[in-house]
Design an enzyme around this catalytic site. Structure first.
Site, PDB file in Angstrom:
ATOM      1  N   LYS A 133       0.879  -1.179   0.000  1.00 37.66           N
ATOM      2  CA  LYS A 133       0.000   0.000   0.000  1.00 37.66           C
ATOM      3  C   LYS A 133       0.905   1.213   0.000  1.00 37.66           C
ATOM      4  CE  LYS A 133      -3.924  -1.718   2.599  1.00 37.66           C
ATOM      5  NZ  LYS A 133      -4.574  -1.666   3.890  1.00 37.66           N
ATOM      6  N   HIS A 136       0.893   6.923   2.976  1.00 34.81           N
ATOM      7  CA  HIS A 136       0.093   8.106   2.719  1.00 34.81           C
ATOM      8  C   HIS A 136       0.451   9.206   3.710  1.00 34.81           C
ATOM      9  CE1 HIS A 136      -2.491   7.058   6.081  1.00 34.81           C
ATOM     10  NE2 HIS A 136      -2.448   5.843   5.638  1.00 34.81           N
ATOM     11  N   HIS A 139       1.113   8.627   7.338  1.00 35.22           N
ATOM     12  CA  HIS A 139       2.342   8.006   7.830  1.00 35.22           C
ATOM     13  C   HIS A 139       3.427   9.036   8.102  1.00 35.22           C
ATOM     14  CE1 HIS A 139       0.693   4.262   5.909  1.00 35.22           C
ATOM     15  NE2 HIS A 139       0.997   3.862   7.125  1.00 35.22           N
TER      16      HIS A 139
HETATM   17  N1  ARG Z   1       1.270  -1.169  10.426  1.00 31.97           N
HETATM   18  C1  ARG Z   1       0.405  -0.479  11.320  1.00 31.97           C
HETATM   19  C2  ARG Z   1      -0.434   0.532  10.553  1.00 31.97           C
HETATM   20  O1  ARG Z   1      -0.026   1.025   9.518  1.00 31.97           O
HETATM   21  C3  ARG Z   1       1.156   0.276  12.380  1.00 31.97           C
HETATM   22  C4  ARG Z   1       1.990  -0.577  13.272  1.00 31.97           C
HETATM   23  C5  ARG Z   1       2.218   0.076  14.594  1.00 31.97           C
HETATM   24  N2  ARG Z   1       3.084  -0.628  15.447  1.00 31.97           N
HETATM   25  C6  ARG Z   1       2.755  -1.673  16.242  1.00 31.97           C
HETATM   26  N3  ARG Z   1       3.664  -2.223  16.958  1.00 31.97           N
HETATM   27  N4  ARG Z   1       1.523  -2.090  16.276  1.00 31.97           N
HETATM   28  O2  ARG Z   1      -1.515   0.854  11.027  1.00 31.97           O
END
Ligand code: ARG
Length: 575
Positions: A133, A136, A139
């Protein structure tokens, strides 16, 4: 089990801290306190000086009323270069200009200005986008705030471990592989991998509703992945991961960001069984409709944490639990921060609580560092199709606008593109960092890229302007023959602003709030602009005076680049 308080020697005494240390050392014995117990504040009114000690807390001990105590101390105290006075219950301190200029202009601008030897081991997990993905605009905050916190910790002498917890595992990757088998195009994957993968995923999702066999295929594909075998499915998934990473890396390069560990959720795959067994052995798991959950009512959380579905698959939280445990075993951290949007607050509360229920005393060292949303000023940033804007598009647009501004202001500039990249990207980062982390941020191009006001370009411009004056001087400032008394009064405001940066760095790290450094830099920028507007530097009759002003400008310039550098922002030499 929180980290032990820092030894006092770990706190540096740069800039105004130098005087704060003198003040607390002088006052403490008069009120039977340890110097470290005295919290100096900043007086609300500037004319009251640089530091203030509220006397309420200590009056009881001496049997006086706070104003009487403040007045008595003001009379009794003698501190070199510091004048004490009482205003009501406050004991205020004003630093002599010459001594301040002497100390601050020698300290500030050094690369290690405000650095410390705190010696903590700090994990900062940030960015963590989902593969296949686009990254965006949402982030941006985790990436920029996380990287800044890591830099601040680094400056304070922590052993910093930067982790990118990529979202690269879960049932959706079964779908993606199945979609690729049906409609994948090598050519499209090569030209724009993320766009292609996103389209495949969306199409699969849509067609799944009409054709249930698609759902079955996706499930089968995910099982193939989870089997851990080195099969075709795994090879395809690895390829998707690598293609996604290449795209993410382009953004990280522009931000000047790197990670110590790129460990996606999949990295913890072989630790999941052990984790589930551990949860069982701690006696915290229960069955609920075939699924495995951990009840958290004893931790005041109503929603239980689901750790295994009825189909036997693990979840996001399971992988986070495994990751936390594995990190504790590997790094024995003092603190482990998760820089993740506020919308995931419950998730973090839940899995921290699971660990507490298991009796993991180190769970108190885990900390969710949430932040607010970025809202785009209406219309300007969404595409016509209403699609979410990718981070790359935001940066490209910022750079394009920066280029236009440079073309207009400085058409002769040689490396315009390069400078525009530094300004555009820096402006975007600074905008993100100057706000309180938990507040929502409105992204308005005009404001972000303005060369005036509270912006990154304004500070970069101030830096470039100092550089230009210093170059015109044709000689470096001579610090061996610097007479601080010559600039002490005129640079007082600037020295105060410069002198407060070390404290801002410490506070920003403690509160996980890079904004405190951003705001300190804005004050430096504002005072600096006033300084060079009001004090001509070049062509002075008195060479000693000229040299003293060169020292001021050089310090201003170096501090700006050091401070912006802590936020991850570069400075162009000319703009
Ligand atoms: N990949 C997840 C997202 O984009 C964020 C991960 C955050 N870190 C964690 N340890 N859960 O929503």
């Amino acid at each position: 089990m929180s980290p032990a308080p820092l030894p006092e020697s770990a706190i540096p005494e740069d800039g105004l801290d130098h005087f704060a240390a003198r003040i607390t050392a002088a006052v403490a014995p008069l009120i039977n306190q340890q110097a470290s117990a005295l919290q100096l504040e900043r007086p609300r009114q500037e004319e009251h000086g640089e530091f203030s000690l509220p006397c309420f807390r200590f009056a009881a001990g001496t049997g006086e009323k706070p104003p009487a105590l403040a007045a008595r101390l003001a009379d009794a105290i003698e501190i070199a270069d510091v004048e004490a006075s009482a205003v009501g219950p406050f004991l205020n301190f004003r630093i002599a200009s010459t001594a301040m200029a002497q100390v601050v202009l020698a300290d500030a601008g050094r690369e290690d200005y405000g650095s410390a030897k705190e010696g903590l081991t700090s994990i900062v997990e940030f960015s963590s986008p989902n593969i296949a993905k686009p990254m965006h605009v949402g982030h941006m905050r985790t990436t920029v705030i996380g990287a800044a916190l890591a830099r601040l910790f680094d400056h304070l002498g922590h052993k910093v471990i930067r982790i990118n917890h990529l979202g690269d595992w879960g049932a959706q990757f079964g779908k993606l592989v199945a979609a690729w088998r049906r409609w994948g195009s090598e050519e499209s994957l090569l030209t724009d991998p993320i766009d292609h993968l996103l389209k495949l995923y969306v199409r699969y999702h849509e067609e799944e509703e009409q054709d249930p066999t698609l759902g079955e295929d996706a499930k089968a594909a995910f099982q193939e992945l989870e089997s851990g075998e080195d099969n075709e499915t795994r090879k395809t998934w690895i390829r998707f991961t690598q293609e996604s990473l290449k795209e993410f890396q382009k953004v990280y390069d522009r931000f000047g960001i790197s990670f110590d560990y790129l460990r996606g959720e999949s990295w913890y795959e072989d630790k999941l069984e052990g984790l589930l067994a551990w949860l069982d052995s701690c006696g915290v798991t229960e069955e609920s409709d075939g699924a495995t959950i951990v009840d958290l009512t004893s931790e005041d959380i109503k929603t239980p944490c689901l750790v295994k579905t009825a189909h036997g698959t693990t979840l996001y939280a399971t992988r986070d639990l495994a990751a936390a445990r594995s990190r504790w075993d590997e790094f024995s951290f003092d603190q482990s921060l998760y820089v993740v949007g506020a919308e995931q607050t419950l998730h973090f509360q839940q899995f921290f609580a699971v660990l507490r229920r298991c009796g993991a005393d180190w769970a108190s060292r885990l900390e969710h560092v949430p932040f607010g949303l970025i809202r785009l000023a209406e219309g300007k940033l969404s595409t016509r199709a209403g699609r979410v804007i990718s981070l790359k598009e935001v940066l490209d647009r910022a750079v394009e606008l920066a280029l236009a501004a440079v073309e207009e202001k400085n058409p002769e500039l040689a490396n315009k593109e390069e400078v525009a990249e530094i300004i555009g990207v820096g402006a975007t980062m600074f905008h993100d960092l100057k706000h309180q982390r938990q507040k929502d941020v409105v992204f308005d191009w005009k404001e972000v890229l303005s060369f005036e006001g509270d912006t990154g370009p304004y500070l970069q411009y101030t830096y470039a302007r100092c550089g230009s004056i210093l170059r015109k001087a044709g000689k470096p400032a001579d610090r061996d023959n610097f007479d601080s008394s010559l600039v002490a009064e005129e640079s007082r405001e600037l020295c105060i602003a410069l002198g407060r940066l070390p404290q801002a760095i410490r506070e920003a790290a403690q509160k996980r709030e890079p904004m405190i450094v951003a705001q300190a830099l804005l004050r430096i920028g504002a005072a600096g602009n006033v300084y060079y507007r009001e004090n001509r530097v070049l062509g002075l009759e008195d060479p000693a005076q000229e040299n003293a002003r060169l020292v001021v400008l050089e310090t201003l310039r170096n501090t700006l680049s050091m401070g912006l550098g802590l936020l991850g922002i570069r400075c162009p030499e000319e703009m």
